[in-house]
Design an enzyme around this catalytic site. Structure first.
Site, PDB file in Angstrom:
ATOM      1  N   SER A   1      -4.785   0.393  13.751  1.00  0.00           N
ATOM      2  CA  SER A   1      -5.489   1.669  13.912  1.00  0.00           C
ATOM      3  C   SER A   1      -6.090   1.755  15.310  1.00  0.00           C
ATOM      4  O   SER A   1      -6.426   0.743  15.925  1.00  0.00           O
ATOM      5  CB  SER A   1      -6.609   1.787  12.885  1.00  0.00           C
ATOM      6  OG  SER A   1      -7.428   2.887  13.177  1.00  0.00           O
TER       7      SER A   1
ATOM      8  N   TYR B   1     -14.211  -2.534  10.017  1.00  0.00           N
ATOM      9  CA  TYR B   1     -12.876  -1.944   9.848  1.00  0.00           C
ATOM     10  C   TYR B   1     -12.098  -2.075  11.170  1.00  0.00           C
ATOM     11  O   TYR B   1     -10.958  -2.537  11.188  1.00  0.00           O
ATOM     12  CB  TYR B   1     -12.984  -0.473   9.433  1.00  0.00           C
ATOM     13  CG  TYR B   1     -11.647   0.224   9.386  1.00  0.00           C
ATOM     14  CD1 TYR B   1     -10.773  -0.003   8.323  1.00  0.00           C
ATOM     15  CD2 TYR B   1     -11.228   1.085  10.405  1.00  0.00           C
ATOM     16  CE1 TYR B   1      -9.515   0.630   8.284  1.00  0.00           C
ATOM     17  CE2 TYR B   1      -9.998   1.709  10.375  1.00  0.00           C
ATOM     18  CZ  TYR B   1      -9.146   1.477   9.312  1.00  0.00           C
ATOM     19  OH  TYR B   1      -7.911   2.089   9.275  1.00  0.00           O
TER      20      TYR B   1
ATOM     21  N   GLY C   1       0.828  -1.217   0.000  1.00  0.00           N
ATOM     22  CA  GLY C   1       0.000   0.000   0.000  1.00  0.00           C
ATOM     23  C   GLY C   1       0.849   1.247   0.000  1.00  0.00           C
ATOM     24  O   GLY C   1       0.533   2.231   0.669  1.00  0.00           O
ATOM     25  N   ALA C   2       1.933   1.212  -0.778  1.00  0.00           N
ATOM     26  CA  ALA C   2       2.841   2.368  -0.794  1.00  0.00           C
ATOM     27  C   ALA C   2       2.724   3.143  -2.098  1.00  0.00           C
ATOM     28  O   ALA C   2       3.630   3.865  -2.485  1.00  0.00           O
ATOM     29  CB  ALA C   2       4.269   1.905  -0.541  1.00  0.00           C
TER      30      ALA C   2
ATOM     31  N   GLY D   1      -0.641   7.829   0.059  1.00  0.00           N
ATOM     32  CA  GLY D   1      -0.815   8.084   1.491  1.00  0.00           C
ATOM     33  C   GLY D   1       0.393   7.806   2.381  1.00  0.00           C
ATOM     34  O   GLY D   1       1.543   8.124   2.059  1.00  0.00           O
TER      35      GLY D   1
ATOM     36  N   GLY E   1       1.860   5.051   3.204  1.00  0.00           N
ATOM     37  CA  GLY E   1       2.830   4.079   2.684  1.00  0.00           C
ATOM     38  C   GLY E   1       3.907   4.738   1.838  1.00  0.00           C
ATOM     39  O   GLY E   1       5.109   4.487   2.022  1.00  0.00           O
TER      40      GLY E   1
END
Ligand SMILES: NC(=O)c1ccc[n+]([C@@H]2O[C@H](COP(=O)([O-])OP(=O)(O)OC[C@H]3O[C@@H](n4cnc5c(N)ncnc54)[C@H](OP(=O)(O)O)[C@@H]3O)[C@@H](O)[C@H]2O)c1
Length: 315
Positions: free
Chosen positions: A174, A203, A52-53, A56, A58
Protein backbone atom coordinates in the site's frame (compact mmCIF):
# COMPACT_ATOMS: atom_id res chain seq x y z
CA UNK A 1 -6.91 45.96 -13.67
CA UNK A 2 -4.74 44.88 -16.61
CA UNK A 3 -2.38 43.28 -14.13
CA UNK A 4 -5.30 41.36 -12.57
CA UNK A 5 -6.49 40.21 -16.00
CA UNK A 6 -3.01 39.09 -16.96
CA UNK A 7 -2.68 37.25 -13.65
CA UNK A 8 -6.04 35.47 -14.17
CA UNK A 9 -5.18 34.53 -17.73
CA UNK A 10 -1.80 33.28 -16.51
CA UNK A 11 -3.46 31.08 -13.88
CA UNK A 12 -5.97 29.74 -16.40
CA UNK A 13 -3.26 28.81 -18.87
CA UNK A 14 -1.24 27.23 -16.05
CA UNK A 15 -4.23 25.07 -15.01
CA UNK A 16 -5.01 24.27 -18.66
CA UNK A 17 -1.38 23.24 -19.12
CA UNK A 18 -1.53 20.98 -16.11
CA UNK A 19 -4.79 19.43 -17.31
CA UNK A 20 -3.21 18.88 -20.71
CA UNK A 21 -0.23 17.13 -19.12
CA UNK A 22 -2.58 14.99 -16.98
CA UNK A 23 -4.67 14.22 -20.07
CA UNK A 24 -1.49 13.24 -21.90
CA UNK A 25 -0.41 10.99 -19.05
CA UNK A 26 -3.86 9.40 -18.96
CA UNK A 27 -3.77 8.85 -22.71
CA UNK A 28 -0.35 7.26 -22.36
CA UNK A 29 -1.57 5.03 -19.53
CA UNK A 30 -4.59 3.90 -21.52
CA UNK A 31 -2.26 3.17 -24.40
CA UNK A 32 -0.08 1.17 -22.00
CA UNK A 33 -3.14 -0.82 -20.87
CA UNK A 34 -3.71 -1.83 -24.50
CA UNK A 35 -0.08 -2.96 -24.58
CA UNK A 36 -0.73 -4.89 -21.38
CA UNK A 37 -3.64 -6.75 -22.92
CA UNK A 38 -1.60 -7.55 -26.03
CA UNK A 39 1.30 -8.85 -23.95
CA UNK A 40 -0.50 -11.20 -21.58
CA UNK A 41 1.02 -14.56 -20.75
CA UNK A 42 -1.07 -17.67 -21.40
CA UNK A 43 -3.03 -18.66 -18.30
CA UNK A 44 -4.69 -21.88 -19.49
CA UNK A 45 -2.08 -24.07 -17.75
CA UNK A 46 -1.57 -21.90 -14.67
CA UNK A 47 -2.59 -22.54 -11.07
CA UNK A 48 -3.11 -19.31 -9.15
CA UNK A 49 -3.60 -18.82 -5.40
CA UNK A 50 -5.09 -15.51 -4.22
CA UNK A 51 -5.41 -14.89 -0.49
CA UNK A 52 -8.18 -12.61 0.76
CA UNK A 53 -10.20 -13.29 -2.36
CA UNK A 54 -13.55 -13.70 -0.63
CA UNK A 55 -14.17 -9.97 -1.07
CA UNK A 56 -12.92 -6.66 -2.46
CA UNK A 57 -9.82 -6.42 -4.64
CA UNK A 58 -8.97 -10.13 -4.24
CA UNK A 59 -12.26 -11.40 -5.67
CA UNK A 60 -12.10 -8.92 -8.55
CA UNK A 61 -8.55 -10.11 -9.29
CA UNK A 62 -9.76 -13.73 -9.31
CA UNK A 63 -12.48 -12.89 -11.85
CA UNK A 64 -9.97 -11.03 -14.06
CA UNK A 65 -7.69 -14.09 -14.10
CA UNK A 66 -10.49 -16.57 -14.72
CA UNK A 67 -8.86 -17.90 -17.92
CA UNK A 68 -6.43 -19.78 -15.65
CA UNK A 69 -6.55 -23.55 -15.29
CA UNK A 70 -7.26 -23.27 -11.55
CA UNK A 71 -7.74 -20.32 -9.26
CA UNK A 72 -7.85 -20.94 -5.54
CA UNK A 73 -9.50 -18.15 -3.58
CA UNK A 74 -8.61 -18.28 0.10
CA UNK A 75 -10.11 -16.61 3.13
CA UNK A 76 -12.29 -17.33 6.16
CA UNK A 77 -15.70 -16.44 4.86
CA UNK A 78 -17.00 -18.09 1.68
CA UNK A 79 -20.53 -16.71 2.17
CA UNK A 80 -19.87 -13.40 0.36
CA UNK A 81 -18.92 -15.12 -2.92
CA UNK A 82 -20.69 -18.48 -2.60
CA UNK A 83 -23.41 -17.72 -5.16
CA UNK A 84 -20.90 -16.23 -7.63
CA UNK A 85 -18.57 -19.25 -7.40
CA UNK A 86 -21.18 -21.30 -9.32
CA UNK A 87 -20.38 -19.22 -12.42
CA UNK A 88 -16.75 -20.37 -12.50
CA UNK A 89 -15.94 -24.07 -12.64
CA UNK A 90 -12.18 -23.35 -12.39
CA UNK A 91 -12.37 -21.21 -9.22
CA UNK A 92 -12.22 -23.15 -5.95
CA UNK A 93 -12.39 -21.91 -2.38
CA UNK A 94 -10.04 -22.94 0.43
CA UNK A 95 -10.35 -21.93 4.07
CA UNK A 96 -7.40 -19.85 5.30
CA UNK A 97 -7.06 -17.97 8.59
CA UNK A 98 -3.97 -15.76 8.62
CA UNK A 99 -4.63 -14.88 12.25
CA UNK A 100 -3.10 -18.20 13.32
CA UNK A 101 0.30 -19.47 12.14
CA UNK A 102 -0.76 -23.09 12.87
CA UNK A 103 -3.68 -22.70 10.46
CA UNK A 104 -1.31 -21.24 7.85
CA UNK A 105 0.85 -24.37 8.20
CA UNK A 106 -2.21 -26.62 7.80
CA UNK A 107 -3.37 -24.64 4.78
CA UNK A 108 0.00 -25.07 3.05
CA UNK A 109 0.00 -28.83 3.66
CA UNK A 110 -3.54 -29.18 2.29
CA UNK A 111 -2.70 -26.98 -0.70
CA UNK A 112 0.35 -29.07 -1.58
CA UNK A 113 -1.71 -32.26 -1.35
CA UNK A 114 -4.53 -30.86 -3.52
CA UNK A 115 -2.55 -29.04 -6.23
CA UNK A 116 0.52 -30.34 -8.09
CA UNK A 117 2.08 -26.88 -8.48
CA UNK A 118 1.54 -23.18 -7.88
CA UNK A 119 2.45 -20.84 -10.74
CA UNK A 120 1.25 -17.51 -9.39
CA UNK A 121 0.84 -16.61 -5.72
CA UNK A 122 -0.96 -13.35 -4.93
CA UNK A 123 -0.71 -12.37 -1.26
CA UNK A 124 -3.66 -10.00 -1.22
CA UNK A 125 -5.40 -10.58 2.15
CA UNK A 126 -5.12 -7.74 4.61
CA UNK A 127 -6.66 -5.90 7.53
CA UNK A 128 -6.54 -2.29 8.69
CA UNK A 129 -7.51 -2.57 12.34
CA UNK A 130 -8.88 0.42 14.15
CA UNK A 131 -8.54 -1.17 17.58
CA UNK A 132 -5.92 -3.12 19.44
CA UNK A 133 -5.89 -6.82 18.56
CA UNK A 134 -3.37 -9.64 18.56
CA UNK A 135 -3.03 -12.82 16.52
CA UNK A 136 -3.39 -16.29 18.04
CA UNK A 137 0.38 -16.35 18.68
CA UNK A 138 0.33 -12.83 20.18
CA UNK A 139 1.64 -10.63 17.36
CA UNK A 140 0.10 -7.25 16.67
CA UNK A 141 -2.67 -8.13 14.21
CA UNK A 142 -2.01 -5.70 11.32
CA UNK A 143 1.56 -6.93 11.28
CA UNK A 144 0.66 -10.59 11.85
CA UNK A 145 -2.07 -10.87 9.21
CA UNK A 146 -0.57 -8.52 6.62
CA UNK A 147 3.08 -9.55 6.90
CA UNK A 148 4.05 -12.45 9.16
CA UNK A 149 1.48 -15.06 8.07
CA UNK A 150 1.87 -14.29 4.33
CA UNK A 151 5.64 -14.64 4.85
CA UNK A 152 5.20 -18.13 6.35
CA UNK A 153 2.70 -19.09 3.65
CA UNK A 154 5.04 -17.91 0.87
CA UNK A 155 8.10 -19.57 2.40
CA UNK A 156 6.24 -22.86 2.85
CA UNK A 157 4.96 -22.88 -0.72
CA UNK A 158 8.26 -21.92 -2.40
CA UNK A 159 9.12 -25.53 -3.20
CA UNK A 160 5.75 -25.89 -4.93
CA UNK A 161 6.36 -23.00 -7.34
CA UNK A 162 7.93 -24.36 -10.55
CA UNK A 163 11.21 -22.85 -11.72
CA UNK A 164 9.57 -21.75 -14.95
CA UNK A 165 9.68 -18.59 -17.05
CA UNK A 166 6.40 -17.06 -15.86
CA UNK A 167 6.31 -18.14 -12.21
CA UNK A 168 5.83 -15.29 -9.76
CA UNK A 169 4.85 -14.08 -6.30
CA UNK A 170 2.96 -10.83 -5.72
CA UNK A 171 2.43 -8.92 -2.46
CA UNK A 172 -0.37 -6.38 -2.27
CA UNK A 173 1.25 -3.59 -0.26
CA UNK A 174 0.00 0.00 0.00
CA UNK A 175 0.95 3.61 -0.44
CA UNK A 176 0.41 3.76 3.34
CA UNK A 177 4.02 2.55 3.61
CA UNK A 178 4.97 6.23 3.28
CA UNK A 179 3.13 7.01 6.53
CA UNK A 180 5.83 5.42 8.66
CA UNK A 181 8.73 6.71 10.77
CA UNK A 182 12.05 7.19 8.94
CA UNK A 183 13.62 4.31 10.84
CA UNK A 184 11.33 1.40 11.69
CA UNK A 185 12.57 -1.08 14.26
CA UNK A 186 10.82 -4.24 13.08
CA UNK A 187 12.10 -6.20 16.09
CA UNK A 188 9.41 -4.38 18.00
CA UNK A 189 6.79 -6.09 15.81
CA UNK A 190 8.50 -9.48 15.55
CA UNK A 191 7.72 -9.76 19.22
CA UNK A 192 4.86 -11.41 21.09
CA UNK A 193 4.78 -8.80 23.87
CA UNK A 194 1.93 -6.27 23.77
CA UNK A 195 2.98 -3.01 22.13
CA UNK A 196 1.64 0.52 22.54
CA UNK A 197 -0.71 0.92 19.59
CA UNK A 198 -0.16 3.63 17.00
CA UNK A 199 -2.70 1.94 14.69
CA UNK A 200 -2.34 4.38 11.83
CA UNK A 201 1.39 3.70 11.81
CA UNK A 202 1.17 -0.06 12.29
CA UNK A 203 -0.84 -0.65 9.11
CA UNK A 204 1.71 1.38 7.11
CA UNK A 205 4.56 -0.49 8.79
CA UNK A 206 3.01 -3.85 7.84
CA UNK A 207 2.78 -2.63 4.24
CA UNK A 208 6.37 -1.39 4.24
CA UNK A 209 7.23 -4.90 5.45
CA UNK A 210 5.38 -6.30 2.37
CA UNK A 211 7.66 -4.24 0.12
CA UNK A 212 10.83 -5.39 1.89
CA UNK A 213 9.39 -8.91 1.71
CA UNK A 214 9.05 -8.63 -2.07
CA UNK A 215 12.61 -7.38 -2.61
CA UNK A 216 14.06 -9.93 -0.17
CA UNK A 217 12.19 -12.91 -1.65
CA UNK A 218 13.40 -11.67 -5.06
CA UNK A 219 16.97 -11.81 -3.70
CA UNK A 220 16.37 -15.19 -2.08
CA UNK A 221 15.16 -16.55 -5.43
CA UNK A 222 17.96 -15.00 -7.50
CA UNK A 223 19.19 -17.45 -10.13
CA UNK A 224 15.71 -18.99 -10.51
CA UNK A 225 12.95 -17.95 -12.92
CA UNK A 226 10.57 -17.06 -10.07
CA UNK A 227 10.08 -13.28 -9.83
CA UNK A 228 8.56 -11.23 -7.03
CA UNK A 229 6.65 -7.91 -7.03
CA UNK A 230 4.68 -5.68 -4.68
CA UNK A 231 2.02 -3.12 -5.51
CA UNK A 232 -0.34 -0.37 -4.41
CA UNK A 233 -3.86 -1.00 -5.75
CA UNK A 234 -4.98 2.62 -5.30
CA UNK A 235 -7.46 3.87 -2.73
CA UNK A 236 -10.31 1.46 -3.29
CA UNK A 237 -13.92 1.48 -2.08
CA UNK A 238 -13.90 -1.86 -0.28
CA UNK A 239 -14.89 -2.84 3.28
CA UNK A 240 -11.43 -1.72 4.36
CA UNK A 241 -12.24 1.88 3.42
CA UNK A 242 -15.90 1.74 4.45
CA UNK A 243 -15.00 1.05 8.08
CA UNK A 244 -13.77 4.63 8.54
CA UNK A 245 -16.39 6.99 10.01
CA UNK A 246 -15.17 9.89 7.92
CA UNK A 247 -15.98 7.81 4.85
CA UNK A 248 -19.77 8.01 5.24
CA UNK A 249 -19.50 11.73 6.07
CA UNK A 250 -17.28 12.56 3.09
CA UNK A 251 -18.54 9.80 0.80
CA UNK A 252 -19.40 11.89 -2.31
CA UNK A 253 -16.06 13.73 -2.15
CA UNK A 254 -14.07 10.53 -1.50
CA UNK A 255 -15.98 8.69 -4.23
CA UNK A 256 -14.47 11.03 -6.80
CA UNK A 257 -10.88 10.22 -5.77
CA UNK A 258 -11.23 6.48 -5.17
CA UNK A 259 -11.43 3.36 -7.29
CA UNK A 260 -14.00 0.60 -7.56
CA UNK A 261 -12.73 -2.86 -6.47
CA UNK A 262 -12.69 -3.78 -10.17
CA UNK A 263 -10.40 -0.81 -10.96
CA UNK A 264 -8.37 -1.62 -7.84
CA UNK A 265 -7.54 -5.06 -9.23
CA UNK A 266 -5.92 -3.72 -12.42
CA UNK A 267 -2.32 -3.59 -11.14
CA UNK A 268 -2.65 -7.06 -9.55
CA UNK A 269 -3.85 -8.43 -12.87
CA UNK A 270 -1.09 -6.54 -14.73
CA UNK A 271 1.62 -8.06 -12.52
CA UNK A 272 0.05 -11.52 -12.72
CA UNK A 273 -0.23 -11.58 -16.52
CA UNK A 274 2.63 -9.47 -17.94
CA UNK A 275 5.64 -11.48 -19.10
CA UNK A 276 8.27 -11.53 -16.33
CA UNK A 277 10.80 -10.19 -18.85
CA UNK A 278 8.80 -6.96 -19.10
CA UNK A 279 8.71 -6.42 -15.32
CA UNK A 280 11.27 -5.29 -12.73
CA UNK A 281 12.04 -8.01 -10.23
CA UNK A 282 11.52 -7.03 -6.56
CA UNK A 283 9.94 -3.66 -7.47
CA UNK A 284 6.91 -1.90 -6.01
CA UNK A 285 4.32 -1.02 -8.67
CA UNK A 286 1.62 1.65 -8.67
CA UNK A 287 -0.88 2.11 -11.52
CA UNK A 288 0.99 -0.59 -13.46
CA UNK A 289 4.28 1.34 -13.23
CA UNK A 290 7.43 0.33 -11.36
CA UNK A 291 7.79 3.06 -8.71
CA UNK A 292 10.88 1.88 -6.83
CA UNK A 293 12.70 -0.95 -5.15
CA UNK A 294 12.49 -0.83 -1.35
CA UNK A 295 15.21 -2.86 0.25
CA UNK A 296 16.53 -3.20 3.80
CA UNK A 297 19.37 -5.53 2.75
CA UNK A 298 17.28 -8.54 3.84
CA UNK A 299 17.45 -7.62 7.54
CA UNK A 300 13.69 -8.12 8.14
CA UNK A 301 13.71 -11.26 5.99
CA UNK A 302 16.56 -12.83 7.99
CA UNK A 303 15.04 -11.84 11.34
CA UNK A 304 11.66 -13.26 10.30
CA UNK A 305 13.28 -16.57 9.32
CA UNK A 306 15.03 -16.69 12.72
CA UNK A 307 11.74 -15.99 14.53
CA UNK A 308 9.78 -18.63 12.59
CA UNK A 309 12.59 -21.14 13.20
CA UNK A 310 12.56 -20.34 16.92
CA UNK A 311 8.79 -20.87 17.01
CA UNK A 312 9.18 -24.18 15.15
CA UNK A 313 7.28 -23.17 12.00
CA UNK A 314 10.22 -23.56 9.64
CA UNK A 315 13.42 -25.62 9.80
N1 LIG B 1 -8.91 -0.68 -0.14
C1 LIG B 1 -7.88 0.11 -0.25
O1 LIG B 1 -8.02 1.34 -0.40
C2 LIG B 1 -6.49 -0.44 -0.20
C3 LIG B 1 -5.41 0.44 -0.39
C4 LIG B 1 -4.10 -0.05 -0.36
C5 LIG B 1 -3.89 -1.39 -0.15
N2 LIG B 1 -4.95 -2.24 0.06
C6 LIG B 1 -4.65 -3.65 0.29
O2 LIG B 1 -5.39 -4.44 -0.61
C7 LIG B 1 -5.61 -5.74 -0.05
C8 LIG B 1 -7.07 -6.13 -0.22
O3 LIG B 1 -7.85 -5.24 0.55
P1 LIG B 1 -9.37 -4.86 0.22
O4 LIG B 1 -9.42 -3.39 0.13
O5 LIG B 1 -9.87 -5.68 -0.91
O6 LIG B 1 -10.05 -5.25 1.60
P2 LIG B 1 -11.35 -6.14 1.93
O7 LIG B 1 -12.42 -5.94 0.94
O8 LIG B 1 -11.61 -5.87 3.37
O9 LIG B 1 -10.81 -7.62 1.74
C9 LIG B 1 -9.87 -8.16 2.61
C10 LIG B 1 -9.74 -9.63 2.34
O10 LIG B 1 -8.77 -10.14 3.29
C11 LIG B 1 -9.30 -11.30 3.89
N3 LIG B 1 -8.87 -11.47 5.28
C12 LIG B 1 -9.00 -10.60 6.30
N4 LIG B 1 -8.57 -11.17 7.44
C13 LIG B 1 -8.14 -12.42 7.12
C14 LIG B 1 -7.60 -13.50 7.86
N5 LIG B 1 -7.43 -13.44 9.18
N6 LIG B 1 -7.30 -14.64 7.20
C15 LIG B 1 -7.49 -14.76 5.87
N7 LIG B 1 -8.00 -13.77 5.12
C16 LIG B 1 -8.33 -12.61 5.74
C17 LIG B 1 -10.83 -11.14 3.85
O11 LIG B 1 -11.42 -12.43 3.78
P3 LIG B 1 -12.22 -13.16 4.98
O12 LIG B 1 -12.93 -12.10 5.76
O13 LIG B 1 -13.08 -14.14 4.26
O14 LIG B 1 -11.15 -13.85 5.78
C18 LIG B 1 -11.04 -10.39 2.53
O15 LIG B 1 -11.24 -11.29 1.48
C19 LIG B 1 -5.14 -5.64 1.40
O16 LIG B 1 -3.87 -6.22 1.52
C20 LIG B 1 -5.07 -4.15 1.65
O17 LIG B 1 -4.12 -3.83 2.65
C21 LIG B 1 -6.23 -1.79 0.02
Amino acid sequence: MNKLLALSLGSISLIAGKLQIMGGINYFRKHQEVQIILNEIALHDKTILITGATDGIGWETAKKLSKAKSIIVAGRNIERIKSQLNNYTNIQYMYLDLNDLDKVQQFCEEFKKSYGKLDILINNAGVFNLDQKYTKQGFEQNFGINYLSPFLLTYNLLGHIPNEQESRIIFVASRAHTDTPRQVDFNYYLNQDPIPYPWHKTYGISKLANMYEASSFANHLKGTNIKVYSLHPGVVRTNMLNQFQFYSFLAPFIWYFTKTPEQGSVTSKFLATSPNNNLKNGYYYKDCYPKYLKSDDNVLFNNTIKLLQKLGYIK
